[in-house]
Design an enzyme around this catalytic site. Sequence first.
Site, short mmCIF file in Angstrom:
data_model
loop_
_atom_site.label_atom_id
_atom_site.label_comp_id
_atom_site.label_asym_id
_atom_site.label_seq_id
_atom_site.Cartn_x
_atom_site.Cartn_y
_atom_site.Cartn_z
N HIS A 1 7.44 7.71 1.17
CA HIS A 1 6.38 6.94 3.24
C HIS A 1 6.21 8.61 3.14
CE1 HIS A 1 5.26 4.29 5.51
NE2 HIS A 1 6.46 5.16 6.79
N SER B 1 1.45 5.17 9.07
CA SER B 1 2.71 4.23 9.30
C SER B 1 2.39 3.31 10.64
CB SER B 1 3.98 4.92 9.65
OG SER B 1 5.19 3.77 9.08
N ASP C 1 6.65 3.40 -1.44
CA ASP C 1 7.05 3.24 -0.57
C ASP C 1 8.27 2.47 -0.28
OD1 ASP C 1 7.16 2.97 2.36
OD2 ASP C 1 5.28 4.01 2.70
#
Lengths: 287, 287
Positions: B267, B158, B234
């Site tokens: 995620h 991320s 996600d």
Amino acid sequence: MMKGENNEDSILMNTLSSWKSYGGTLSVHEHDSNACGCAMQFAVFTPPQAANGKVPVVWYLSGLTCNWSNVMEKSGLQRVAAELGVMVIAPDTSPRGDALPNDEAYDLGQGAGFYIDATEAPWATNFQMETYITRELNELVLKEFAADPARQGIMGHSMGGHGALTLHLKNPQTYKSVSAFSPIAAPMQAPWGKKAFATYLGSDESNWSAHDASQLVSGSPSKAPILVDTGGSDGFLEEQLTPDIFIAACKAAGQSLDYRIQDGYDHSYWFIASFIEDHLRHHAKHL
Amino acid sequence: MMKGENNEDSILMNTLSSWKSYGGTLSVHEHDSNACGCAMQFAVFTPPQAANGKVPVVWYLSGLTCNWSNVMEKSGLQRVAAELGVMVIAPDTSPRGDALPNDEAYDLGQGAGFYIDATEAPWATNFQMETYITRELNELVLKEFAADPARQGIMGHSMGGHGALTLHLKNPQTYKSVSAFSPIAAPMQAPWGKKAFATYLGSDESNWSAHDASQLVSGSPSKAPILVDTGGSDGFLEEQLTPDIFIAACKAAGQSLDYRIQDGYDHSYWFIASFIEDHLRHHAKHL
């Protein structure tokens, strides 16, 4: 995989979370427990093979202070369970709630149910973890998930290692394979066990031996080979885990036991993660 | 493995914890950072092979709100790193401390350093994460651990995926292999990136492009093949991670890229754990 979860007859559980993991599913559930008189949470790793039919299921009983998250987050079991096609259930370690009995110590009360049915006030009303694990949650899981009732194993860590050994020895027809990490293997000789048994079962020690793995194996060894790993640098080794007592009891009783002391490892999930693959393969082989 | 840690000339870092893990060692350290003007913590997984000489090292940059513990506790990387003989370093995601600037939002301030050197007040004094990671901590790790300076790779998740891509593209001679999970791959087009860049670098967007992976790869693609995994489920996929922009930029620039959308994954670290083996093997192959 979660059959009839929201059927119209009854809602047995609610699904709080669900994540894809190693091609399978990790899910967290809550249900109203009759045995414990409160809402209880548990987690399930469902391997991808469950899409094609019922799979073996291994119950993982956690140690003091833990809930479902410790082993599911920190052990990495999902990788091997997905490869082997084994479902893993992680229950909580006690009833929980502000209205329920508790104790300030980490080794008593909430988070410390010791997988027994309490007989003493104020604990007896809620702390019925043996009935909860072996009966109520067992029935719920077999009803709601693609778990094969004829292929169930049990494992655990520390207090949960005690739970795995004792619940297997008491229910060898239910849990046909067994293993433990760092179990409290002779709780009647260990401070953690003495405190819990005296509190939950009362001071008459004759009521304790039915819940002590070293006592149980002496009276009724099982046909399943027992695998145990304990860290050689575990700070609780001599005082709380007492492997020598359990090893001697198994030897005297003719119980098959592979008790491994792993040099340099401690009591943590770093240790469990390092060897959980061996344990899941042990269960898959014997289920 | 930890050379000269307590030598008499200078104490460069303190070791807070150390555990045996998969035959290697997981250790956590704290040191006084000049770049960040505060004490900083990081974790190191040292594989067993490091006992015999210097090993390749992979830097893992974490995402918003994380510190060293998330990836070390939840990804299971130790198993594969121990097999491959790869060291893994997990730095923190920002300077931290009550006396340091912060923001109530999870995506700004402490836990959200974005791996850039801030130029704007009040952030510039401490938020020098690019210098910290690429210079100060790099030198410390190469001095204190058996890490081979000629075989370094970088990966992240991320915000840390953004960090891995950008720091690789800016320093291809330092980080010779690169991969990312769910990277913020075009931060100038994403709310997270715009907010952080405006805050740390000021409103002049001409100062932003040197820290945007999609911009960087257009100007100077690297010779290293880039591996990216992002979950198909996600929730941040379209708005924050914008794979299409990065994929198009790599294609236009001739950058080798394997960008995989993993169906059904989100995620979380459940996703990362499911695929981290592929990433570590990618690094081991190219280092």
